[in-house]
Design a protein around this motif. Structure first.
Motif, PDB file in Angstrom:
ATOM      1  N   GLY A 118       0.961  -1.219   0.065  1.00  0.00           N
ATOM      2  CA  GLY A 118       0.036  -0.011   0.002  1.00  0.00           C
ATOM      3  C   GLY A 118       0.925   1.220  -0.115  1.00  0.00           C
ATOM      4  N   ALA A 119       0.350   2.332  -0.535  1.00  0.00           N
ATOM      5  CA  ALA A 119       1.356   3.586  -0.703  1.00  0.00           C
ATOM      6  C   ALA A 119       1.722   3.962   0.737  1.00  0.00           C
ATOM      7  CB  ALA A 119       0.647   4.547  -1.580  1.00  0.00           C
ATOM      8  N   ALA A 120       0.856   3.835   1.593  1.00  0.00           N
ATOM      9  CA  ALA A 120       1.283   4.559   3.044  1.00  0.00           C
ATOM     10  C   ALA A 120       2.311   3.737   3.678  1.00  0.00           C
ATOM     11  CB  ALA A 120       0.022   4.446   3.819  1.00  0.00           C
ATOM     12  N   ARG A 121       2.361   2.619   3.562  1.00  0.00           N
ATOM     13  CA  ARG A 121       3.451   1.674   4.056  1.00  0.00           C
ATOM     14  C   ARG A 121       4.605   2.003   3.299  1.00  0.00           C
ATOM     15  NH1 ARG A 121       0.223  -3.384   6.053  1.00  0.00           N
ATOM     16  NH2 ARG A 121      -1.342  -2.366   4.569  1.00  0.00           N
ATOM     17  N   PHE A 122       4.511   1.943   2.228  1.00  0.00           N
ATOM     18  CA  PHE A 122       5.536   2.250   0.980  1.00  0.00           C
ATOM     19  C   PHE A 122       6.194   3.467   1.373  1.00  0.00           C
ATOM     20  CE2 PHE A 122       6.888   3.616  -3.214  1.00  0.00           C
ATOM     21  CZ  PHE A 122       8.014   3.043  -3.384  1.00  0.00           C
ATOM     22  N   GLY A 123       5.512   4.505   1.454  1.00  0.00           N
ATOM     23  CA  GLY A 123       5.901   5.938   1.687  1.00  0.00           C
ATOM     24  C   GLY A 123       6.791   5.751   3.309  1.00  0.00           C
ATOM     25  N   LEU A 124       6.111   5.156   4.052  1.00  0.00           N
ATOM     26  CA  LEU A 124       6.693   5.433   5.414  1.00  0.00           C
ATOM     27  C   LEU A 124       8.117   4.504   5.368  1.00  0.00           C
ATOM     28  CD1 LEU A 124       6.086   5.953   8.278  1.00  0.00           C
ATOM     29  CD2 LEU A 124       4.801   3.925   8.673  1.00  0.00           C
TER      30      LEU A 124
END
Lengths: 223, 262
Positions: B242-248
């Motif tokens: 998911g983009a959120a965990r990828f960004g994190l």
């Protein structure tokens, strides 16, 4: 952050958190809206907007289909704005996005927990629900709404606490702050490109995406 | 031929249903309020349709009302904005005295197509387009206009679908499928994806320039490098994490890198 400011942010967190799924879905939960309003409440609208725009790029990946789980970028935007507000220039933006993405992820996890509680409530009252008992149906629904309200306010409070911790005990020096901001902006744009390719549906849609990118590039170069 | 008594009953029933329409429309805004893995939107759907069922023969608490509520509270899931189309049709069928099994079949048949149409029109079309308009206006120095345009554009589509859906569902009843095959729907479905791709494509460079306006040349090159590397990794990692965990993950790596780098 003084008490009235915290109260306003918690109230805004309640609206934003419940708008994600339970009430309205008028897109108050979108980071562009949630971050901008949070920035206004915090007295730093520019940081709120920057956090909102960056998270909006991340949020383009969200397709809230059926039983899918997705991050709560709205509450994340409040956390990000609270972390970044008052920092000089854009130095707080990268750290703000880090805290925002953590809160958005916690939002996704907490939404699953609410759904599990709702399921257990439904299972316990299956017979009455099947009989069409309107009182039971209404109470199960209201309890679902209450659970989500508690989730939204609880997560908004956790978001503000995390923001305060990040601001007070941040180990980030000036160069790292710039590096983290560069990475946050770059990854946001990269995930937006990925989401846009998916939205385009491939084939001719990619052509429309490329046309848009060329037009946008010409706009910023020429105007 | 409609007799005098029939006309009066219809008028009274019509008035009651009309009052119920507004309450049902308002309650539809919470159709996902008690979303559960057991019945998905089922409970919210029952709460929303309830005002439309109060004037069934026997009134509230009558056999027809309880049976209809029992059916309404069962498993149900569709696009939340188009739920009204299904629920309006189901309410009309309940009033027309259609067999319970047929009503359950109608609910079951409508779920998939309504979900698919709504996802395409709203999540793939209207939302990214409104989002891109908002981002562009903010980046061009009109923050208030950007936020208001985003909300205005999106909610014009959103509220239009919601109110049209409930009214059309009630009007068409068991023939509600006709609503989905209208030329307007077909055209909107066809152009939703390309419009979103065009709008988001335009917004990306505009947002990129605005977000990096405070950076020097080296930092801007750094952002461009992260975009390229990030886009390559996003292809594999974003769908899994998911983009959120990828960004994190990327930000944590940057923090570690900043701490370790001399």
């Amino acid at each position: 952050m003084d008490t009235p400011m915290v109260a306003m942010l918690l109230a805004w967190g309640l609206v934003v958190g419940m708008d994600l799924v339970s009430v309205g879905q008028v897109m108050a939960n979108r980071p562009l809206v949630a971050g901008s309003v949070a920035g206004l409440i915090l007295g730093d609208p520019v940081s709120g907007m920057m956090v909102g725009v960056i998270l909006e790029l991340f949020a383009l990946e969200v397709l809230p289909l059926g039983a899918s789980r997705y991050p709560d970028y709205g509450l994340g935007a409040i956390a990000g704005a609270a972390t970044a507000s008052g920092s000089p220039g854009i130095l707080g933006i990268g750290l703000g996005i880090g805290v925002a993405l953590l809160v958005a992820w916690l939002g996704e996890v907490s939404m699953s927990a609410v759904r599990r509680f709702n399921s257990s409530d439904v299972r316990r009252r299956r017979e009455r629900l099947d009989r069409g008992d309107v009182g039971t149906i209404t109470r199960v629904h209201l309890r679902g709404l209450l659970r989500d309200a508690i989730r939204a306010v609880g997560l908004a409070a956790a978001a503000l606490l995390l923001a305060q911790l990040a601001r007070r005990w941040s180990p980030v020096d000036l160069e790292t702050a710039v590096l983290v901001t560069i990475v946050a902006i770059g990854i946001a744009l990269a995930t937006a490109v990925h989401a846009a390719v998916r939205l385009s549906g491939g084939g001719r849609g990619v052509g429309w995406l490329a046309t848009g990118i060329v037009a946008g590039t010409l706009w910023v170069v020429l105007l | 031929m409609v007799g005098h008594g029939d006309r009066r009953r219809h008028a009274v029933g019509g008035a009651l249903v009309k009052r119920g329409m507004l309450a049902a429309a308002v309650r539809l805004f919470t159709v996902q309020g008690s979303w559960s893995y057991e019945r998905l939107q089922g409970i919210g759907a029952a709460v929303a349709i309830e005002p439309l069922l109060r004037d069934l023969p026997g009134g509230v608490g009558g056999e027809a009302y309880r049976r209809a509520m029992g059916r309404a509270a069962k498993f149900f899931n569709t696009h939340p904005y188009l739920a009204g189309l299904a629920l309006g049709a189901v309410a009309k069928a309940e009033h027309a005295g259609v067999d319970g099994e047929q009503i359950e079949r109608l609910r079951s048949i409508l779920k998939g197509p309504l979900g698919s149409v709504g996802d395409r029109l709203v999540w793939v079309g209207a939302l990214p387009v409104a989002s891109a308009i908002g981002v562009v206006l903010v980046a061009l120095g009109h923050p208030l206009l950007g936020v208001l345009s985003f909300l205005g554009v999106f909610n014009t589509v959103h509220l239009g679908i919601r109110f049209w859906g409930l009214g059309t569902g009630w009007r068409l009843g068991m023939a509600v499928g006709r609503a989905l095959s209208s030329p307007a729907f077909t055209a909107a479905m066809r152009y939703a994806g390309p419009s979103a791709a065009l709008a988001v494509g335009f917004a990306l460079p505009v947002a990129g320039v605005w977000l990096t306006a405070a950076f020097g040349l080296n930092d801007k090159i750094g952002v461009a490098a992260v975009v390229v590397v990030g886009a390559v990794f996003a292809k594999w990692l974003a769908p899994r994490l998911g983009a959120a965990r990828f960004g994190l993950l990327a930000i944590v790596l940057a923090l570690l890198g900043g701490a370790i780098w001399p």
